[in-house]
Scaffold this active site. Structure first.
Site, PDB file in Angstrom:
ATOM      1  N   LYS A 148       4.392  -5.549  -4.550  1.00  0.00           N
ATOM      2  CA  LYS A 148       5.276  -4.706  -5.316  1.00  0.00           C
ATOM      3  C   LYS A 148       6.348  -5.736  -5.160  1.00  0.00           C
ATOM      4  O   LYS A 148       6.952  -5.799  -6.746  1.00  0.00           O
ATOM      5  CB  LYS A 148       5.083  -2.889  -4.497  1.00  0.00           C
ATOM      6  CG  LYS A 148       5.371  -2.503  -5.352  1.00  0.00           C
ATOM      7  CD  LYS A 148       6.050  -1.047  -4.770  1.00  0.00           C
ATOM      8  CE  LYS A 148       7.028  -0.666  -4.570  1.00  0.00           C
ATOM      9  NZ  LYS A 148       8.009  -0.259  -4.388  1.00  0.00           N
ATOM     10  N   LYS A 190       0.721 -13.462  -2.894  1.00  0.00           N
ATOM     11  CA  LYS A 190       0.393 -12.756  -2.044  1.00  0.00           C
ATOM     12  C   LYS A 190       0.567 -11.307  -3.211  1.00  0.00           C
ATOM     13  O   LYS A 190       2.036 -11.336  -3.294  1.00  0.00           O
ATOM     14  CB  LYS A 190       0.800 -12.439  -0.681  1.00  0.00           C
ATOM     15  CG  LYS A 190       0.485 -10.992  -0.380  1.00  0.00           C
ATOM     16  CD  LYS A 190       0.771 -10.923   1.585  1.00  0.00           C
ATOM     17  CE  LYS A 190       2.426  -9.815   0.266  1.00  0.00           C
ATOM     18  NZ  LYS A 190       2.622  -8.778   2.188  1.00  0.00           N
ATOM     19  N   LYS A 217      12.235 -10.686   4.459  1.00  0.00           N
ATOM     20  CA  LYS A 217      12.394  -9.663   3.140  1.00  0.00           C
ATOM     21  C   LYS A 217      14.166  -8.627   3.613  1.00  0.00           C
ATOM     22  O   LYS A 217      14.294  -8.844   2.049  1.00  0.00           O
ATOM     23  CB  LYS A 217      11.459  -8.745   4.383  1.00  0.00           C
ATOM     24  CG  LYS A 217      11.438  -8.121   3.765  1.00  0.00           C
ATOM     25  CD  LYS A 217      10.118  -6.752   4.450  1.00  0.00           C
ATOM     26  CE  LYS A 217       9.473  -5.951   3.556  1.00  0.00           C
ATOM     27  NZ  LYS A 217       8.921  -4.518   4.182  1.00  0.00           N
TER      28      LYS A 217
HETATM   29  P1  TYM Z   1       2.307  -1.452   3.157  1.00  0.00           P
HETATM   30  O1  TYM Z   1       2.120  -0.452   3.102  1.00  0.00           O
HETATM   31  O2  TYM Z   1       2.998  -2.801   3.642  1.00  0.00           O
HETATM   32  O3  TYM Z   1       0.607  -2.219   3.468  1.00  0.00           O
HETATM   33  C1  TYM Z   1      -0.172  -0.988   4.085  1.00  0.00           C
HETATM   34  C2  TYM Z   1      -1.856  -2.533   3.698  1.00  0.00           C
HETATM   35  O4  TYM Z   1      -2.024  -3.194   2.998  1.00  0.00           O
HETATM   36  C3  TYM Z   1      -2.112  -4.698   3.677  1.00  0.00           C
HETATM   37  N1  TYM Z   1      -1.555  -5.624   1.898  1.00  0.00           N
HETATM   38  C4  TYM Z   1      -2.427  -6.673   1.790  1.00  0.00           C
HETATM   39  N2  TYM Z   1      -3.836  -6.468   2.553  1.00  0.00           N
HETATM   40  C5  TYM Z   1      -3.789  -7.823   1.690  1.00  0.00           C
HETATM   41  N3  TYM Z   1      -3.408  -8.308   0.546  1.00  0.00           N
HETATM   42  C6  TYM Z   1      -2.781  -8.160   0.182  1.00  0.00           C
HETATM   43  N4  TYM Z   1      -1.679  -8.673  -1.021  1.00  0.00           N
HETATM   44  C7  TYM Z   1      -1.682  -6.914   0.443  1.00  0.00           C
HETATM   45  N5  TYM Z   1      -0.832  -6.328   0.709  1.00  0.00           N
HETATM   46  C8  TYM Z   1      -0.640  -5.285   1.162  1.00  0.00           C
HETATM   47  C9  TYM Z   1      -1.469  -4.946   4.633  1.00  0.00           C
HETATM   48  O5  TYM Z   1      -1.630  -5.453   5.492  1.00  0.00           O
HETATM   49  C10 TYM Z   1      -1.301  -3.044   5.436  1.00  0.00           C
HETATM   50  O6  TYM Z   1      -2.749  -3.378   5.642  1.00  0.00           O
HETATM   51  N6  TYM Z   1       3.130  -2.325   7.923  1.00  0.00           N
HETATM   52  C11 TYM Z   1       2.513  -1.504   7.529  1.00  0.00           C
HETATM   53  C12 TYM Z   1       2.515  -0.283   7.824  1.00  0.00           C
HETATM   54  C13 TYM Z   1       2.025  -0.195   9.424  1.00  0.00           C
HETATM   55  C14 TYM Z   1       0.723  -0.193  10.288  1.00  0.00           C
HETATM   56  C15 TYM Z   1       1.996   1.110  11.062  1.00  0.00           C
HETATM   57  C16 TYM Z   1      -0.090  -0.184   9.899  1.00  0.00           C
HETATM   58  C17 TYM Z   1       3.267   1.450   9.885  1.00  0.00           C
HETATM   59  N7  TYM Z   1       2.748   1.298  11.263  1.00  0.00           N
HETATM   60  C18 TYM Z   1       0.461   0.475  11.792  1.00  0.00           C
HETATM   61  C19 TYM Z   1      -1.146  -0.861  10.845  1.00  0.00           C
HETATM   62  C20 TYM Z   1      -0.887   0.305  11.911  1.00  0.00           C
HETATM   63  C21 TYM Z   1       2.909  -2.319   6.129  1.00  0.00           C
HETATM   64  O7  TYM Z   1       3.766  -1.986   5.751  1.00  0.00           O
HETATM   65  O8  TYM Z   1       1.797  -1.630   5.546  1.00  0.00           O
END
Ligand code: TYM
Length: 330
Positions: free
Chosen positions: A201, A198, A114
């Site tokens: 964004k 995948k 990243k």
């Molecule tokens: P974030 O904000 O990047 O993404 C939000 C959720 O969307 C899922 N996701 C996907 N699932 C399937 N296919 C895809 N192409 C795809 N792109 C995104 C991500 O897996 C996520 O579930 N670190 C986390 C945010 C976070 C969090 C937490 C999650 C912060 N604290 C505590 C769970 C528990 C994140 O960056 O998600």
């Protein structure tokens, strides 16, 4: 009967896309009936990579709340709130930081990738905050002693680290303060983007959640199908086709029939894409309608988040007292 507790979060970092929806939010909507659910708009996490330009942050938080409610999350059933409004998240992240070995953070597979990826967008992620991203995520989950975390598969390394931190905390302070949380995946744990990587964004390969029917159609048209297939009567191989991946997720009732016809050369790629676009647009139409309605109610959105914050704080304060007592921090 006590229900198991779920925690999950999403970064308000811009346009919400179908990967977020199919991988996580859609699953939350289903799970809300059977679990005690806490969902957080994790604005502090968004700051770990977008600290230099925060001008859109408040707008993104509001938009995310609207996305969640329009997808069907019930603000009475679930606790929905903004992470930074409950200070215990930051406090617990600080305390967990004391017991987190640096090597654990440096070896998170997404960490170096990243940094490299986002440096091409002019973001310098060689910061303390970004390295500590998984610590803050662990704090989010264990602050509520959640046992289930519905996320996409890209979060699995973060969850593994959370479990390691739970074990380390409980061991060091000789008390079973936290349970070990497990991931809950949807049937689209990695939704591909229109280019087959995948959906993300940062790859510019998404279909936005708010996309118009024309935009959905245009994005589907760009998807690569079996490159060996020139004419409709050529036999296709769905296994290497992105449209097929989408049919499996968005068109479960017809996917078997489509697969058979594709292999037999009885359905063309254009037609297959058209069927998919129609299915996706039906699903999104209702959501868009609710979205429009909710966009006209900024006060309601604010109230939902304030109400959630109060409910989250009650649990966070109680657990924080127990955590600090275990560490002899008074
Ligand atoms: P974030 O904000 O990047 O993404 C939000 C959720 O969307 C899922 N996701 C996907 N699932 C399937 N296919 C895809 N192409 C795809 N792109 C995104 C991500 O897996 C996520 O579930 N670190 C986390 C945010 C976070 C969090 C937490 C999650 C912060 N604290 C505590 C769970 C528990 C994140 O960056 O998600």
């Amino acid at each position: 009967m006590n229900k198991e507790r779920i925690f999950s979060g999403m970064q308000p970092s811009g346009r919400f896309h179908l990967g977020n929806y199919m991988g996580a939010l859609g699953n939350w909507v289903k799970l809300q009936h059977d679990y005690e659910c806490i969902f957080s708009i994790v604005d502090l996490h968004a700051l770990t990579s977008s600290y230099a330009d925060t001008s859109q942050l408040q707008e993104n938080i509001r938009e995310m709340a609207i996305d969640w409610l329009s997808a069907g999350l019930d603000p009475e059933k679930n606790i929905i709130f903004v992470q930074s409004h409950v200070k215990e998240h930051a406090e617990l992240a600080m305390l967990l930081g004391m017991i987190t070995p640096l090597s654990w953070l440096e070896r998170v597979p997404t960490y170096k990738d990243k940094i490299q990826n986002l440096s091409t967008q002019g973001k310098d992620l060689r910061t303390y905050g970004f390295l500590g991203y998984p610590v803050l995520m662990a704090a989010d989950i264990i602050l509520y002693k959640a046992t289930r975390v519905p996320v996409g598969e890209d979060q699995s390394a973060h969850l593994e680290l959370t479990r390691e931190m739970v074990r380390r905390f409980n061991y060091i302070y000789n008390k079973e303060v936290f349970p070990e949380p497990q991931a809950v995946y949807s049937n689209a744990k990695v939704l591909p983007g229109i280019d087959g990587r995948k959906m993300s964004k940062s790859y510019d390969n998404t279909i936005p959640f708010g996309a118009s029917p024309e935009e959905v159609e245009a994005r589907i048209k760009m998807m690569i199908t079996d490159p060996q297939r020139i004419k409709k009567i050529d036999k296709g191989n769905p296994d290497i086709c992105i449209v097929y991946q989408f049919q499996k997720v968005f068109n479960t009732s017809e996917v078997e029939d489509i697969e058979r016809k594709c292999r037999a050369g009885e359905i063309g790629c254009m037609q297959c894409k058209k069927i998919l676009a129609e299915k996706m647009n039906v699903l999104l139409a209702d959501i868009h309608l609710r979205r429009e309605e909710l966009s006209r109610k900024p006060n309601y959105i604010r109230e939902v988040l304030e109400h959630g914050e109060k409910r989250a704080r009650v649990i966070a304060e109680k657990n924080m007292a127990e955590i600090k007592a275990a560490m002899n921090v008074f």
